[in-house]
Every structure is written in structure tokens, then in C-alpha cells.
Design a protein around this motif. Structure first.
Motif, PDB file in Angstrom:
ATOM      1  N   THR A 205       5.833  75.572 -42.559  1.00  0.00           N
ATOM      2  CA  THR A 205       4.266  76.305 -42.869  1.00  0.00           C
ATOM      3  C   THR A 205       4.200  75.911 -44.158  1.00  0.00           C
ATOM      4  OG1 THR A 205       4.930  78.615 -43.332  1.00  0.00           O
ATOM      5  CG2 THR A 205       4.354  77.909 -40.877  1.00  0.00           C
ATOM      6  N   CYS A 206       4.998  75.567 -45.147  1.00  0.00           N
ATOM      7  CA  CYS A 206       4.864  75.224 -46.452  1.00  0.00           C
ATOM      8  C   CYS A 206       4.406  73.856 -46.858  1.00  0.00           C
ATOM      9  CB  CYS A 206       6.020  75.716 -47.274  1.00  0.00           C
ATOM     10  SG  CYS A 206       6.625  77.267 -47.172  1.00  0.00           S
ATOM     11  N   GLY A 225      10.504  67.799 -44.217  1.00  0.00           N
ATOM     12  CA  GLY A 225       9.418  66.838 -44.607  1.00  0.00           C
ATOM     13  C   GLY A 225       8.418  67.545 -45.820  1.00  0.00           C
ATOM     14  N   ILE A 226       9.127  68.543 -46.522  1.00  0.00           N
ATOM     15  CA  ILE A 226       8.596  69.267 -47.474  1.00  0.00           C
ATOM     16  C   ILE A 226       8.834  68.921 -49.015  1.00  0.00           C
ATOM     17  CG2 ILE A 226       7.717  71.480 -48.255  1.00  0.00           C
ATOM     18  CD1 ILE A 226       7.239  71.313 -45.388  1.00  0.00           C
ATOM     19  N   ARG A 269       0.911  67.581 -58.835  1.00  0.00           N
ATOM     20  CA  ARG A 269       1.107  66.487 -58.292  1.00  0.00           C
ATOM     21  C   ARG A 269       1.712  66.360 -56.985  1.00  0.00           C
ATOM     22  NH1 ARG A 269       4.636  62.868 -62.219  1.00  0.00           N
ATOM     23  NH2 ARG A 269       4.189  61.456 -60.320  1.00  0.00           N
ATOM     24  N   LEU A 270       2.678  67.099 -56.786  1.00  0.00           N
ATOM     25  CA  LEU A 270       3.115  67.144 -55.614  1.00  0.00           C
ATOM     26  C   LEU A 270       2.401  67.776 -54.189  1.00  0.00           C
ATOM     27  CD1 LEU A 270       6.560  68.765 -56.799  1.00  0.00           C
ATOM     28  CD2 LEU A 270       6.509  66.713 -55.869  1.00  0.00           C
ATOM     29  N   PHE A 276       4.516  61.711 -52.121  1.00  0.00           N
ATOM     30  CA  PHE A 276       5.508  62.622 -52.048  1.00  0.00           C
ATOM     31  C   PHE A 276       5.535  63.297 -50.825  1.00  0.00           C
ATOM     32  CE2 PHE A 276       4.387  63.016 -56.817  1.00  0.00           C
ATOM     33  CZ  PHE A 276       5.627  62.650 -57.143  1.00  0.00           C
ATOM     34  N   ALA A 277       4.800  63.556 -50.171  1.00  0.00           N
ATOM     35  CA  ALA A 277       4.703  63.950 -48.682  1.00  0.00           C
ATOM     36  C   ALA A 277       5.198  63.008 -47.654  1.00  0.00           C
ATOM     37  CB  ALA A 277       3.434  64.775 -48.427  1.00  0.00           C
ATOM     38  N   ALA A 278       4.372  61.803 -48.141  1.00  0.00           N
ATOM     39  CA  ALA A 278       4.966  60.659 -47.095  1.00  0.00           C
ATOM     40  C   ALA A 278       6.475  60.333 -47.345  1.00  0.00           C
ATOM     41  CB  ALA A 278       4.141  59.436 -47.562  1.00  0.00           C
ATOM     42  N   ALA A 279       7.001  60.294 -48.399  1.00  0.00           N
ATOM     43  CA  ALA A 279       8.507  59.925 -48.522  1.00  0.00           C
ATOM     44  C   ALA A 279       9.250  61.224 -47.848  1.00  0.00           C
ATOM     45  CB  ALA A 279       8.721  59.967 -49.985  1.00  0.00           C
ATOM     46  N   ALA A 280       8.905  62.310 -48.175  1.00  0.00           N
ATOM     47  CA  ALA A 280       9.635  63.661 -47.484  1.00  0.00           C
ATOM     48  C   ALA A 280       9.501  63.410 -45.858  1.00  0.00           C
ATOM     49  CB  ALA A 280       8.969  64.916 -47.837  1.00  0.00           C
TER      50      ALA A 280
END
Length: 305
Positions: A205-206, A225-226, A269-270, A276-280
Motif C-alpha cells: 500500500t506504499c 514494485g515500490i 522525485r521518486l 522510478f515506479a515503472a522501473a520498479a
């Protein structure tokens, strides 16, 4: 299957139990010596995120971790045979794009196979509060220093992080276990100290995790994926941070020089830059496609039969 640590008592217990296999991690010679003493095969499991004995650049200059003076003295005292146990395989539990395996490989050093395996986070059981089961309206940020850093370094590094996130439009979950937080003073209204709460219970949920770079703490958000902000402490924490930045799943900064404005900038930024979310998410999908631990158990069982 039994996993043991190296003491005279554990060897005697192992002899009484009669294990068919000893599972040990690459950086703990104790397990290999136990298998050696008991004369049974072994399965070596690599580190969770930062390094593996597959990495030539990591092995260089380190020599043989199991052939130092202390190990020799232990073997002599406990009358452990010199012949090393048969290794069924070595496991690399890293995602392929983070230096892990796409498929089986053969170790050029001794011909032992390397197998890929999915990392599955497990932080123990707990009764979760209702809020942990639902994603909030504003971004939820987990902050943790693991279990070792507060003991070794205290919680002073949290002051900057708490002040920075306390001034942002986010919900902060401070999972600091039994660490003494008195030096932090009164916490901002959006910061909730929850003591010990399994990361695997509320990370889904984070939107972000801020942490010290421990191998398990780094690997858990990859599974979900965070994105992550790593303020590395010691040991292999800087290496974990390097892997995170290298793959684009997060950012890092030296905790001894970081300030409030910098934490806000990096966290912002994150939370807002989609890369960043896409890469995770990509890494999470890679990990989900790797063989589960149960599949490894089946392979090991077949190899021993």
C-alpha cells in the motif's frame, strides 16, 4: 532439509537429526563446515540483492572465504574433515536486470550449477491494523532502519528524514521496531510510529520506502514494485544502494551529509517522476517470472534422490 549454524553443539545435533542436506548462505562459512562435518550435500544461497559469488568483481581480492586461519583452527578443534561437501547447486536470488540469472549457469570455478530463484519477502507474522490493508488517499511512505542500524548507530539519521517528510503531503509509517525514538522529539502529525510491523504486511500500500540499504529491506520493495530512497549505513548497504540507483528503481544519498531539503527533493522525485515506479514494476515482474522457492526444493529433492 536443515539449515544450521556452526557450533560444536549444532554439529552434534545435526548428527543426531541425520539431515540429508545443509542450506547455507555464501557469506557464512559455518553452514558449509557443518555439511563438511556431517558428510552430507549442501545448497549454497547467494546474497539477496547487493552481491553474489558469481560476480567476478566482488570475488576479486577476497580469496577463499572458507580457507582462512580461523576456519582452519575451527576445523582442527572440531575434527572436521578437509574434504568439502558436494554442492548440489548455488542459488542467485537476484532479478535478472540486477545482475541475477535468466537461466541456469555453470560456475567456471568448479562446475557447480547456478540456479535462479525468486526472492519472496517474509518478515514474520503479525496482526495487521486495518489501515495497513488499504492504500490511503495521499502517498504512503515507509521509513525504516531495519534492526541492526539502530543498535549500532542509533536513530539520529531519522531526524532529518522525519522532519523532511513531515513537511510533505504524504502519510509516513515509521517502522523502527524497538528503537528508542525519544531523541526525535514530538513527531509531525503525518508521521505514525508503529514499532515493529512486517514490511510485507503494508509495503503493497506504499508509494515509497526510505531505508538504510539492508539486503532484505532493499529486496522487499523490489518484490512489490515500490521505488526506494536509500541512505546506506555500513557493510554491504552502499552496494545495495548502488544496485538500486544503477537499475533506476530508486535514489541514494550519503546519510552523513543529507539534509532536509535534499530528502524532500529526492522523495519528491521518486513520488512524481514515473520512471522510478515503472522501473520498479519491471523488476517486480522479472522476479515474479523466476522459479519459486518451492520449485527449487523440488529440484534439490530430485538431485538427492
Amino acid at each position: 532439509v536443515i539449515t544450521v549454524t556452526m557450533t560444536e553443539g549444532s554439529i552434534e545435533a545435526g548428527r543426531a537429526f541425520g539431515p540429508d542436506l545443509v542450506v547455507f548462505t555464501s557469506d557464512h562459512v559455518a553452514g558449509r563446515l557443518t555439511a563438511q562435518a556431517l558428510g552430507v550435500p549442501a545448497l549454497e544461497v547467494g546474497n539477496r540483492i547487493s552481491w553474489s559469488m558469481r560476480d567476478a568483481d566482488f570475488r576479486e581480492g577476497r580469496g577463499d572465504m572458507a580457507n582462512d586461519e580461523v576456519t582452519g583452527l575451527v576445523c582442527k578443534k572440531l575434527d572436521i574433515p578437509q574434504e568439502r561437501p558436494r554442492l548440489v547447486a548455488r542459488i542467485d536470488p537476484r532479478a535478472p536486470s540486477m545482475r541475477g540469472l535468466v537461466a541456469d549457469e555453470t560456475d567456471p570455478r568448479d562446475g557447480v550449477p547456478w540456479w535462479p530463484m525468486r526472492f519472496v519477502p517474509f518478515n514474520g507474522g503479525a496482526v495487521l491494523p486495518e489501515w495497513a490493508l488499504h492504500r490511503p488517499e495521499r502517498p504512503r511512505v515507509c521509513v525504516t532502519l531495519g534492526t541492526v542500524v539502530p543498535i549500532m548507530n542509533g536513530t539520529s539519521n531519522l531526524s532529518v528524514v522525519v522532519e523532511a517528510l513531515g513537511g510533505m503531503d504524504v502519510e509516513v509509517v515509521l517502522a523502527a521496531g524497538k528503537a528508542d525514538l525519544s531523541e526525535l522529539g514530538a513527531l509531525p502529525d503525518n508521521v505514525h510510529s508503529v514499532g515493529f510491523l512486517p514490511l510485507s504486511g503494508f509495503l503493497p500500500t506504499c508509494s515509497l520506502i526510505v531505508h538504510h540499504g539492508g539486503s532484505g529491506t532493499t529486496a522487499a520493495p523490489l518484490h512489490y514494485g515500490i521505488p526506494q530512497l536509500v541512505l546506506p549505513a555500513f557493510a554491504d548497504n552502499p552496494m545495495s544502494a548502488e544496485r538500486v540507483v544503477e537499475r533506476g528503481v530508486g535514489l541514494s544519498h550519503d546519510p552523513t551529509t543529507v539534509d532536509v531539503d535534499t530528502v524532500r527533493e529526492l522523495a519528491g522525485r521518486l513520488l512524481t517522476e514515473p520512471a522510478f515506479a515503472a522501473a520498479a514494476a519491471e523488476v517486480s515482474a522479472e522476479m515474479a517470472a523466476q522459479p519459486a522457492p518451492t520449485a527449487i526444493i523440488e529440484r534439490v529433492t530430485a538431485a538427492l534422490s
